[in-house]
Structure formats: C-alpha cells, structure tokens
Design a protein around this motif. Structure first.
Motif, PDB file in Angstrom:
ATOM      1  N   ASP A 144     -32.679 -12.340 -28.165  1.00  0.00           N
ATOM      2  CA  ASP A 144     -33.213 -11.852 -29.436  1.00  0.00           C
ATOM      3  C   ASP A 144     -33.086 -10.339 -29.556  1.00  0.00           C
ATOM      4  O   ASP A 144     -32.655  -9.820 -30.592  1.00  0.00           O
ATOM      5  CB  ASP A 144     -34.682 -12.259 -29.613  1.00  0.00           C
ATOM      6  CG  ASP A 144     -34.875 -13.740 -29.858  1.00  0.00           C
ATOM      7  OD1 ASP A 144     -33.884 -14.445 -30.145  1.00  0.00           O
ATOM      8  OD2 ASP A 144     -36.036 -14.197 -29.755  1.00  0.00           O
ATOM      9  N   TYR A 145     -33.466  -9.614 -28.502  1.00  0.00           N
ATOM     10  CA  TYR A 145     -33.390  -8.152 -28.620  1.00  0.00           C
ATOM     11  C   TYR A 145     -31.941  -7.688 -28.641  1.00  0.00           C
ATOM     12  O   TYR A 145     -31.604  -6.712 -29.324  1.00  0.00           O
ATOM     13  CB  TYR A 145     -34.251  -7.429 -27.570  1.00  0.00           C
ATOM     14  CG  TYR A 145     -33.586  -7.011 -26.283  1.00  0.00           C
ATOM     15  CD1 TYR A 145     -32.691  -5.936 -26.248  1.00  0.00           C
ATOM     16  CD2 TYR A 145     -33.886  -7.643 -25.087  1.00  0.00           C
ATOM     17  CE1 TYR A 145     -32.098  -5.536 -25.053  1.00  0.00           C
ATOM     18  CE2 TYR A 145     -33.308  -7.249 -23.904  1.00  0.00           C
ATOM     19  CZ  TYR A 145     -32.413  -6.193 -23.890  1.00  0.00           C
ATOM     20  OH  TYR A 145     -31.837  -5.794 -22.711  1.00  0.00           O
ATOM     21  N   LYS A 146     -31.072  -8.399 -27.949  1.00  0.00           N
ATOM     22  CA  LYS A 146     -29.656  -8.030 -27.990  1.00  0.00           C
ATOM     23  C   LYS A 146     -29.065  -8.252 -29.382  1.00  0.00           C
ATOM     24  O   LYS A 146     -28.260  -7.452 -29.858  1.00  0.00           O
ATOM     25  CB  LYS A 146     -28.858  -8.814 -26.949  1.00  0.00           C
ATOM     26  CG  LYS A 146     -29.081  -8.345 -25.525  1.00  0.00           C
ATOM     27  CD  LYS A 146     -28.238  -9.160 -24.569  1.00  0.00           C
ATOM     28  CE  LYS A 146     -28.314  -8.655 -23.158  1.00  0.00           C
ATOM     29  NZ  LYS A 146     -27.478  -9.465 -22.243  1.00  0.00           N
ATOM     30  N   GLU A 147     -29.468  -9.345 -30.025  1.00  0.00           N
ATOM     31  CA  GLU A 147     -28.973  -9.637 -31.371  1.00  0.00           C
ATOM     32  C   GLU A 147     -29.386  -8.538 -32.355  1.00  0.00           C
ATOM     33  O   GLU A 147     -28.574  -8.048 -33.142  1.00  0.00           O
ATOM     34  CB  GLU A 147     -29.506 -10.993 -31.843  1.00  0.00           C
ATOM     35  CG  GLU A 147     -29.022 -11.392 -33.217  1.00  0.00           C
ATOM     36  CD  GLU A 147     -29.562 -12.753 -33.643  1.00  0.00           C
ATOM     37  OE1 GLU A 147     -29.891 -12.887 -34.835  1.00  0.00           O
ATOM     38  OE2 GLU A 147     -29.673 -13.659 -32.791  1.00  0.00           O
ATOM     39  N   VAL A 148     -30.656  -8.134 -32.295  1.00  0.00           N
ATOM     40  CA  VAL A 148     -31.115  -7.061 -33.175  1.00  0.00           C
ATOM     41  C   VAL A 148     -30.459  -5.739 -32.769  1.00  0.00           C
ATOM     42  O   VAL A 148     -30.137  -4.913 -33.621  1.00  0.00           O
ATOM     43  CB  VAL A 148     -32.659  -6.954 -33.173  1.00  0.00           C
ATOM     44  CG1 VAL A 148     -33.132  -5.787 -34.026  1.00  0.00           C
ATOM     45  CG2 VAL A 148     -33.286  -8.251 -33.665  1.00  0.00           C
ATOM     46  N   GLY A 149     -30.220  -5.573 -31.476  1.00  0.00           N
ATOM     47  CA  GLY A 149     -29.540  -4.367 -31.002  1.00  0.00           C
ATOM     48  C   GLY A 149     -28.143  -4.228 -31.585  1.00  0.00           C
ATOM     49  O   GLY A 149     -27.704  -3.117 -31.913  1.00  0.00           O
ATOM     50  N   LEU A 150     -27.456  -5.346 -31.727  1.00  0.00           N
ATOM     51  CA  LEU A 150     -26.129  -5.308 -32.354  1.00  0.00           C
ATOM     52  C   LEU A 150     -26.228  -4.874 -33.817  1.00  0.00           C
ATOM     53  O   LEU A 150     -25.407  -4.085 -34.292  1.00  0.00           O
ATOM     54  CB  LEU A 150     -25.451  -6.679 -32.247  1.00  0.00           C
ATOM     55  CG  LEU A 150     -25.020  -7.110 -30.852  1.00  0.00           C
ATOM     56  CD1 LEU A 150     -24.514  -8.551 -30.872  1.00  0.00           C
ATOM     57  CD2 LEU A 150     -23.957  -6.169 -30.297  1.00  0.00           C
ATOM     58  N   GLN A 151     -27.239  -5.381 -34.503  1.00  0.00           N
ATOM     59  CA  GLN A 151     -27.462  -4.964 -35.895  1.00  0.00           C
ATOM     60  C   GLN A 151     -27.764  -3.471 -35.964  1.00  0.00           C
ATOM     61  O   GLN A 151     -27.248  -2.757 -36.835  1.00  0.00           O
ATOM     62  CB  GLN A 151     -28.617  -5.759 -36.510  1.00  0.00           C
ATOM     63  CG  GLN A 151     -28.361  -7.239 -36.635  1.00  0.00           C
ATOM     64  CD  GLN A 151     -29.620  -8.018 -36.978  1.00  0.00           C
ATOM     65  OE1 GLN A 151     -30.639  -7.470 -37.378  1.00  0.00           O
ATOM     66  NE2 GLN A 151     -29.555  -9.340 -36.803  1.00  0.00           N
ATOM     67  N   LEU A 152     -28.587  -3.006 -35.029  1.00  0.00           N
ATOM     68  CA  LEU A 152     -28.936  -1.588 -34.979  1.00  0.00           C
ATOM     69  C   LEU A 152     -27.696  -0.739 -34.709  1.00  0.00           C
ATOM     70  O   LEU A 152     -27.506   0.307 -35.339  1.00  0.00           O
ATOM     71  CB  LEU A 152     -30.005  -1.370 -33.904  1.00  0.00           C
ATOM     72  CG  LEU A 152     -30.760  -0.065 -33.907  1.00  0.00           C
ATOM     73  CD1 LEU A 152     -31.510   0.148 -35.215  1.00  0.00           C
ATOM     74  CD2 LEU A 152     -31.731  -0.027 -32.729  1.00  0.00           C
ATOM     75  N   ASN A 153     -26.861  -1.195 -33.803  1.00  0.00           N
ATOM     76  CA  ASN A 153     -25.612  -0.474 -33.523  1.00  0.00           C
ATOM     77  C   ASN A 153     -24.725  -0.403 -34.766  1.00  0.00           C
ATOM     78  O   ASN A 153     -24.087   0.619 -35.017  1.00  0.00           O
ATOM     79  CB  ASN A 153     -24.848  -1.128 -32.373  1.00  0.00           C
ATOM     80  CG  ASN A 153     -25.458  -0.823 -31.030  1.00  0.00           C
ATOM     81  OD1 ASN A 153     -26.213   0.127 -30.870  1.00  0.00           O
ATOM     82  ND2 ASN A 153     -25.144  -1.649 -30.042  1.00  0.00           N
ATOM     83  N   ASP A 154     -24.689  -1.488 -35.523  1.00  0.00           N
ATOM     84  CA  ASP A 154     -23.890  -1.500 -36.755  1.00  0.00           C
ATOM     85  C   ASP A 154     -24.392  -0.474 -37.769  1.00  0.00           C
ATOM     86  O   ASP A 154     -23.615   0.021 -38.592  1.00  0.00           O
ATOM     87  CB  ASP A 154     -23.883  -2.885 -37.393  1.00  0.00           C
ATOM     88  CG  ASP A 154     -23.053  -3.901 -36.614  1.00  0.00           C
ATOM     89  OD1 ASP A 154     -22.226  -3.482 -35.771  1.00  0.00           O
ATOM     90  OD2 ASP A 154     -23.238  -5.107 -36.854  1.00  0.00           O
ATOM     91  N   LEU A 155     -25.680  -0.183 -37.708  1.00  0.00           N
ATOM     92  CA  LEU A 155     -26.291   0.782 -38.647  1.00  0.00           C
ATOM     93  C   LEU A 155     -26.330   2.210 -38.097  1.00  0.00           C
ATOM     94  O   LEU A 155     -26.761   3.128 -38.797  1.00  0.00           O
ATOM     95  CB  LEU A 155     -27.717   0.330 -38.993  1.00  0.00           C
ATOM     96  CG  LEU A 155     -27.876  -1.014 -39.685  1.00  0.00           C
ATOM     97  CD1 LEU A 155     -29.366  -1.392 -39.775  1.00  0.00           C
ATOM     98  CD2 LEU A 155     -27.237  -0.985 -41.056  1.00  0.00           C
ATOM     99  N   SER A 156     -25.903   2.387 -36.867  1.00  0.00           N
ATOM    100  CA  SER A 156     -26.103   3.682 -36.194  1.00  0.00           C
ATOM    101  C   SER A 156     -25.413   4.850 -36.898  1.00  0.00           C
ATOM    102  O   SER A 156     -25.864   5.987 -36.793  1.00  0.00           O
ATOM    103  CB  SER A 156     -25.649   3.607 -34.735  1.00  0.00           C
ATOM    104  OG  SER A 156     -24.260   3.380 -34.660  1.00  0.00           O
ATOM    105  N   ASN A 157     -24.346   4.576 -37.636  1.00  0.00           N
ATOM    106  CA  ASN A 157     -23.659   5.665 -38.340  1.00  0.00           C
ATOM    107  C   ASN A 157     -24.547   6.298 -39.411  1.00  0.00           C
ATOM    108  O   ASN A 157     -24.296   7.420 -39.851  1.00  0.00           O
ATOM    109  CB  ASN A 157     -22.355   5.181 -38.941  1.00  0.00           C
ATOM    110  CG  ASN A 157     -22.565   4.119 -40.017  1.00  0.00           C
ATOM    111  OD1 ASN A 157     -23.446   3.271 -39.887  1.00  0.00           O
ATOM    112  ND2 ASN A 157     -21.765   4.162 -41.059  1.00  0.00           N
ATOM    113  N   ILE A 158     -25.603   5.628 -39.801  1.00  0.00           N
ATOM    114  CA  ILE A 158     -26.545   6.174 -40.786  1.00  0.00           C
ATOM    115  C   ILE A 158     -27.314   7.349 -40.197  1.00  0.00           C
ATOM    116  O   ILE A 158     -27.587   8.334 -40.884  1.00  0.00           O
ATOM    117  CB  ILE A 158     -27.531   5.079 -41.264  1.00  0.00           C
ATOM    118  CG1 ILE A 158     -26.791   3.975 -41.996  1.00  0.00           C
ATOM    119  CG2 ILE A 158     -28.669   5.658 -42.105  1.00  0.00           C
ATOM    120  CD1 ILE A 158     -27.628   2.723 -42.253  1.00  0.00           C
ATOM    121  N   ILE A 159     -27.624   7.249 -38.911  1.00  0.00           N
ATOM    122  CA  ILE A 159     -28.491   8.232 -38.259  1.00  0.00           C
ATOM    123  C   ILE A 159     -27.717   9.130 -37.293  1.00  0.00           C
ATOM    124  O   ILE A 159     -28.001  10.318 -37.185  1.00  0.00           O
ATOM    125  CB  ILE A 159     -29.638   7.525 -37.504  1.00  0.00           C
ATOM    126  CG1 ILE A 159     -30.477   6.686 -38.471  1.00  0.00           C
ATOM    127  CG2 ILE A 159     -30.523   8.511 -36.738  1.00  0.00           C
ATOM    128  CD1 ILE A 159     -31.120   7.450 -39.607  1.00  0.00           C
TER     129      ILE A 159
END
Length: 160
Positions: A144-159
């Motif tokens: 579960d945390y890895k799945e959300v981590g992938l989503q977070l990585n996909d958004l990382s260019n925002i920050i």
C-alpha cells in the motif's frame, strides 16, 4: 517551521521530513530481517541467543509516535497554507499525507508482528494462522505505501 517560506518550499520541507521517517522505517525493517530472518539468526536461536523482539517492539513504537507527530504536522501545514498553495501543490500535499499515513500503518503492522513474536518468546501461544495473518497484513501495508509512493513520485515535479 519558518513562515517566510513559500507553500511550495513548506511542502518540500514536509516531503523531506516524511522521507527521513521512511529511511528510519527501512533501517528498522532491515535490522529485524537481519536479526530474525536469516540462517545466522536460526543458528543463534538454536544455541540460546534469542532475537531481541522487545527492542524491535520498542523501536517500532518510537517510530510510530514519530510518524503520528509528523502526520499531524502535515495536516497543520496543509491547513496553514491551503489558501495560498496551487491546486497542484494541494494535490501533492494530499498525496504526501496519504503516503505518511500508509507508512505509519506499515510501522504499526511491523510492531504488531514483533509484539506477537516477543510474546511468543516469553511463552505465549502464537499459532501459525495468526502469525501468517500478521505477516500478510504487514506485507499488504508495504504494498500500500509503495503504491502511494509511486503516485507521489509521479507528482514530484510539482514540488522538486
């Protein structure tokens, strides 16, 4: 936290803090694996050198508290900047909070496993099905945390 920082900078600080907690969790996970999940640990148990489950439980509990404090801080930060952050920054912040919660759940599941093993080492019963269920919950929480981590990585260019 320095209130002169932009929302983006505040979110970046939050992300780095969450990452530091993830590093602590991985360090604990690896230590437990090394001490209790190896052939060497099996041999130590045979000669009477036990696995320090009580120390694992204590470290997991400490890390659980840290993650709870961190997650509470994420909510506070989000509330303090919600009117000044962009929708994209808000999306990243929400994902970061979800990620921190998932990591917290993983640490809780790890602690539950170690607590059961500690009690077993002190004479309590731990049947195979209960142990398997605890391990399965732990493994699912990692997924579960890895799945959300992938989503977070996909958004990382925002920050970043």
């Amino acid at each position: 936290m320095n209130y002169d920082l932009s929302p983006k900078e505040k979110i970046k600080v939050c992300a780095l803090l969450v990452n530091s907690k993830l590093d602590k969790y991985i360090e604990l996970h690896d230590l437990i694996l090394n001490k209790s999940g190896t052939f060497r640990s099996f041999i130590k148990n045979l000669v009477g050198i036990s696995v320090p489950f009580d120390q694992f439980v204590q470290r997991a509990e400490e890390l659980e508290k840290e993650l709870k404090t961190t997650t509470d801080g994420l909510y506070s930060t989000r509330n303090s900047i919600k009117t000044s952050m962009t929708p994209e920054e808000g999306k990243y912040m929400n994902c970061l909070i979800t990620y921190a919660e998932k990591v917290h759940q993983t640490i809780t599941a790890l602690r539950d496993c170690q607590e059961a093993y500690y009690k077993k080492s002190k004479g309590d019963k731990l049947d195979w099905s209960t142990a398997s269920e605890l391990e399965d919950l732990y493994k699912r929480s990692i997924d579960d945390y890895k799945e959300v981590g992938l989503q977070l990585n996909d958004l990382s260019n925002i920050i970043f």
